[in-house]
Design an enzyme around this catalytic site. Structure first.
Site, short mmCIF file in Angstrom:
data_model
loop_
_atom_site.label_atom_id
_atom_site.label_comp_id
_atom_site.label_asym_id
_atom_site.label_seq_id
_atom_site.Cartn_x
_atom_site.Cartn_y
_atom_site.Cartn_z
N THR A 173 -26.00 1.35 -16.16
CA THR A 173 -27.50 1.13 -16.37
C THR A 173 -27.74 2.90 -16.89
O THR A 173 -28.23 4.05 -16.28
CB THR A 173 -28.00 0.70 -16.23
OG1 THR A 173 -29.68 0.68 -16.97
CG2 THR A 173 -28.60 0.75 -14.75
N ASP A 174 -28.71 3.28 -18.59
CA ASP A 174 -29.84 3.63 -18.18
C ASP A 174 -29.91 4.40 -17.50
O ASP A 174 -30.82 5.23 -17.34
CB ASP A 174 -30.09 3.80 -20.17
CG ASP A 174 -30.94 3.15 -20.35
OD1 ASP A 174 -31.79 1.82 -18.78
OD2 ASP A 174 -31.31 2.68 -21.37
N GLU A 175 -30.77 2.68 -16.90
CA GLU A 175 -32.44 3.01 -15.72
C GLU A 175 -31.61 4.51 -14.66
O GLU A 175 -32.75 4.54 -13.99
CB GLU A 175 -32.53 2.06 -15.02
CG GLU A 175 -32.45 0.80 -16.22
CD GLU A 175 -33.54 -0.57 -16.03
OE1 GLU A 175 -34.14 -0.23 -14.15
OE2 GLU A 175 -33.76 -1.38 -17.19
N TYR A 202 -33.67 -1.70 -8.51
CA TYR A 202 -32.57 -1.50 -9.16
C TYR A 202 -31.78 -0.75 -9.38
O TYR A 202 -30.68 -0.52 -9.12
CB TYR A 202 -33.40 -3.12 -10.62
CG TYR A 202 -31.76 -2.50 -11.66
CD1 TYR A 202 -30.72 -3.43 -11.25
CD2 TYR A 202 -32.05 -2.35 -12.71
CE1 TYR A 202 -29.33 -3.16 -12.08
CE2 TYR A 202 -30.94 -1.82 -13.69
CZ TYR A 202 -29.91 -2.74 -13.53
OH TYR A 202 -28.82 -2.61 -15.13
N LYS A 248 -27.75 0.89 -8.83
CA LYS A 248 -26.97 1.18 -9.56
C LYS A 248 -27.15 2.19 -9.24
O LYS A 248 -25.45 2.83 -9.56
CB LYS A 248 -27.74 0.48 -11.28
CG LYS A 248 -26.99 -1.14 -11.24
CD LYS A 248 -26.42 -1.24 -11.39
CE LYS A 248 -25.85 -1.84 -12.61
NZ LYS A 248 -23.85 -2.36 -12.43
P1 NAD Z 1 -27.09 -11.23 -15.51
O1 NAD Z 1 -27.47 -10.84 -14.05
O2 NAD Z 1 -26.73 -12.05 -16.51
O3 NAD Z 1 -25.15 -11.71 -14.60
C1 NAD Z 1 -24.84 -10.81 -13.61
C2 NAD Z 1 -23.92 -11.88 -12.93
O4 NAD Z 1 -22.73 -11.37 -11.98
C3 NAD Z 1 -24.14 -12.98 -12.68
O5 NAD Z 1 -22.81 -14.29 -13.55
C4 NAD Z 1 -24.02 -13.69 -11.46
O6 NAD Z 1 -23.45 -15.00 -10.85
C5 NAD Z 1 -22.99 -12.86 -11.17
N1 NAD Z 1 -22.62 -12.25 -9.83
C6 NAD Z 1 -24.05 -11.09 -8.52
N2 NAD Z 1 -23.60 -11.48 -7.93
C7 NAD Z 1 -22.15 -11.49 -7.64
C8 NAD Z 1 -21.44 -11.48 -6.58
N3 NAD Z 1 -22.23 -11.04 -5.14
N4 NAD Z 1 -20.52 -11.68 -6.58
C9 NAD Z 1 -20.13 -12.62 -8.22
N5 NAD Z 1 -20.32 -12.16 -9.05
C10 NAD Z 1 -21.92 -11.94 -9.18
O7 NAD Z 1 -26.03 -10.04 -15.99
P2 NAD Z 1 -26.00 -9.00 -17.07
O8 NAD Z 1 -27.34 -9.12 -17.99
O9 NAD Z 1 -25.18 -9.98 -18.07
O10 NAD Z 1 -25.38 -7.67 -17.28
C11 NAD Z 1 -23.78 -6.97 -16.26
C12 NAD Z 1 -24.18 -5.77 -15.48
O11 NAD Z 1 -24.51 -4.73 -16.85
C13 NAD Z 1 -25.07 -5.18 -14.64
O12 NAD Z 1 -23.98 -4.58 -14.02
C14 NAD Z 1 -26.12 -4.29 -15.23
O13 NAD Z 1 -26.62 -3.93 -14.10
C15 NAD Z 1 -25.24 -4.25 -16.58
N6 NAD Z 1 -26.56 -3.62 -17.28
C16 NAD Z 1 -26.71 -4.81 -17.51
C17 NAD Z 1 -27.80 -4.23 -18.86
C18 NAD Z 1 -28.90 -5.40 -19.54
O14 NAD Z 1 -29.47 -4.65 -20.40
N7 NAD Z 1 -28.82 -6.28 -19.16
C19 NAD Z 1 -27.87 -3.35 -19.29
C20 NAD Z 1 -27.23 -1.47 -18.70
C21 NAD Z 1 -26.56 -1.86 -17.65
O1 DAU Z 2 -32.36 0.14 -19.53
C1 DAU Z 2 -31.02 -0.99 -19.45
C2 DAU Z 2 -31.38 -1.88 -18.14
O2 DAU Z 2 -32.49 -2.96 -19.55
C3 DAU Z 2 -29.89 -2.35 -17.55
O3 DAU Z 2 -30.56 -2.16 -16.57
C4 DAU Z 2 -31.46 -4.03 -16.51
O4 DAU Z 2 -30.80 -4.67 -16.00
C5 DAU Z 2 -31.75 -5.26 -17.42
O5 DAU Z 2 -32.38 -6.24 -17.03
C6 DAU Z 2 -33.17 -4.47 -18.81
O6 DAU Z 2 -34.14 -3.81 -17.74
P1 DAU Z 2 -36.11 -3.05 -17.92
O7 DAU Z 2 -36.70 -3.79 -17.65
O8 DAU Z 2 -35.32 -2.61 -19.15
O9 DAU Z 2 -35.23 -5.22 -19.53
P2 DAU Z 2 -37.14 -6.74 -19.06
O10 DAU Z 2 -36.39 -7.77 -20.20
O11 DAU Z 2 -37.20 -6.78 -17.78
O12 DAU Z 2 -37.60 -5.55 -20.06
C7 DAU Z 2 -38.03 -4.88 -20.92
C8 DAU Z 2 -39.15 -3.94 -20.90
O13 DAU Z 2 -39.74 -5.13 -21.66
C9 DAU Z 2 -39.81 -3.39 -19.66
O14 DAU Z 2 -40.29 -2.11 -20.06
C10 DAU Z 2 -40.78 -5.06 -19.46
C11 DAU Z 2 -41.47 -5.00 -20.58
N1 DAU Z 2 -41.40 -6.50 -20.12
C12 DAU Z 2 -40.55 -7.87 -19.19
C13 DAU Z 2 -41.03 -8.83 -18.93
C14 DAU Z 2 -39.99 -9.55 -18.76
C15 DAU Z 2 -43.01 -7.22 -20.66
O15 DAU Z 2 -43.55 -6.26 -21.03
N2 DAU Z 2 -43.04 -8.88 -20.43
C16 DAU Z 2 -42.09 -9.42 -19.72
O16 DAU Z 2 -42.43 -10.48 -19.00
#
Ligand code: NAD
Ligand code: DAU
Length: 353
Positions: free
Chosen positions: A130-132, A156, A160
């Site tokens: 992630t960019d975080e 989180y 990562k």
């Molecule tokens: P998600 O939370 O939707 O899905 C995570 C999946 O991992 C689920 O299916 C869960 O059952 C599985 N899981 C969790 N713990 C496990 C374990 N111990 N063993 C096996 N499976 C397990 O997550 P996502 O949003 O699809 O993100 C996927 C990946 O991408 C993550 O590594 C996250 O850090 C990264 N990522 C997400 C975003 C985003 O915006 N969602 C952006 C950048 C990177």
């Molecule tokens: O940047 C990549 C990341 O993006 C991933 O690594 C994470 O897995 C993914 O969950 C996401 O993290 P964020 O914290 O940026 O996503 P989230 O959707 O939770 O929130 C996006 C923005 O919106 C953040 O600034 C918080 C704000 N927010 C979020 C929620 C859930 C609100 O203002 N209200 C809300 O109810």
């Protein structure tokens, strides 16, 4: 690559990726290892193209004998590692699971790969990050590049970052052929409605308040999930071992602007709804502790080296996303009915009022 182990392939991005490679790579067999936590569901894997090339295994990435057995039995030659605890707010309220899955889980996978693959160089361990990990940008800072120092702010992000460091170290020390991609915020089909875009969309449809944290001027870099999948597949095939690639959507609106854009799309679709204009539902609530103010990704490396760029503009991606959620109300309803989901909504939002 013939046999790919996808971890976390029942989650949001993982399930989109499984669908994507089954479509674009007619020879690949996918083994999908997922523990089916609250965030994973077999509903995300319905109607896969060519389902006989997909094997689902319910299990934990920390179960080393299981992982080693899968690597051997399925002659796995690539691991694409998505499995993680992924929600920042949950990491603030309960960080332990993040350390266990994101750090220990990644470590277990690396050890299993090192044991089973030995000195093979015709294999790949690809880690999704992630960019975080880079922390937060001030308004005039340049975007994050692959050489920006790590400065994770939430539990989180720290978990990562730790996993990224482990992956890099296994490449450096043991010669494991690793690649890492650090991506910005994804959105699109099958995203669990605890994240900003689906949460706001579903609340707005029901006429519920839209809980914007703080002043809503935090900035994220949004990418349509299918574009992320394409970038990962490109890195797997053509990325150089040992390298990291940043991926992003090349657009950085403030949260409030995104929520307003979603409201406008719903106004257009439902002009006669009692909740139109939906933007009247916007409510500012207590901010996330330690909330990162701004993310932005410099994607020049993946663009120049691998020729990738996002295919969807933000407005195209948001339209597709709204269409998908409207067409998949049964998927949404199944989550809404779950006790653990209701409990999470209560726990996260009651405290912000
Ligand atoms: P998600 O939370 O939707 O899905 C995570 C999946 O991992 C689920 O299916 C869960 O059952 C599985 N899981 C969790 N713990 C496990 C374990 N111990 N063993 C096996 N499976 C397990 O997550 P996502 O949003 O699809 O993100 C996927 C990946 O991408 C993550 O590594 C996250 O850090 C990264 N990522 C997400 C975003 C985003 O915006 N969602 C952006 C950048 C990177
Ligand atoms: O940047 C990549 C990341 O993006 C991933 O690594 C994470 O897995 C993914 O969950 C996401 O993290 P964020 O914290 O940026 O996503 P989230 O959707 O939770 O929130 C996006 C923005 O919106 C953040 O600034 C918080 C704000 N927010 C979020 C929620 C859930 C609100 O203002 N209200 C809300 O109810």
């Amino acid at each position: 690559m013939r046999n790919v182990l996808v971890t976390g392939g029942a989650g949001f991005i993982g399930s989109n990726f499984v669908r994507y490679i089954l479509q674009v790579e007619p020879q690949v067999h996918v083994v999908n290892l997922d523990a089916l936590t609250y965030a994973g569901s077999l509903e995300n894997l319905r109607a896969l193209p060519d389902p006989e090339r997909h094997t689902f295994v319910q299990g934990d990435i920390r179960d080393r004998p299981l992982v080693e057995r899968l690597l051997v039995e399925h002659e796995i030659d690539a691991i694409v590692h998505f499995a993680a605890e992924s929600h920042v707010d949950r990491s603030i309220l309960g960080p332990q699971a993040f350390i266990e899955t994101n750090v220990m889980g990644t470590f277990t996978l690396l050890e299993a790969a090192r044991t089973v693959w030995g000195n093979r160089r015709d294999v790949r361990f690809h880690h999704i990050s992630t960019d975080e990990v880079y922390g937060s940008l001030a308004p005039d800072d340049p975007p994050f590049s692959e050489t920006t120092p790590y400065a994770p702010n939430s539990p989180y992000a720290a978990s990562k970052a730790a996993s990224d460091h482990l992956v890099r170290a296994y490449g450096h020390t043991y010669g494991l052929p690793v690649t890492i991609t650090n991506c910005s915020n994804n959105y699109g089909p099958y995203q669990f409605p605890e994240k900003l875009i689906p949460l706001m969309l579903l609340n707005a449809l029901e006429g519920k308040p839209l809980p914007v944290y703080g002043d809503g001027q935090q900035v994220r870099d949004w990418l349509y999930v299918e574009d992320h999948c394409e970038a990962i597949w490109l890195v797997l095939r053509r990325g150089a071992p040992g390298e990291t690639y940043n991926i992003g959507g090349d657009n950085q609106p403030a949260n409030l602007a995104i929520v307003r854009q979603l409201c406008a799309l719903l106004d257009e679709r439902f002009p006669d709804s009692p909740h139109t204009p939906h933007a009247d539902l916007i409510t500012h609530v207590r901010d996330r502790p330690g909330h990162d103010r701004r993310y932005a990704m410099d994607i020049r490396k993946i663009r120049t080296e691998l020729g990738w760029r996002p295919r969807h503009t933000l407005s195209e991606g948001l339209r597709k996303t709204v269409d998908w959620y409207l067409a998949n109300q049964d998927w949404v309803e199944a989550i809404r009915q779950r006790e653990d989901y209701r409990a999470w909504m209560e726990r996260n939002y009651a405290a912000r009022e």
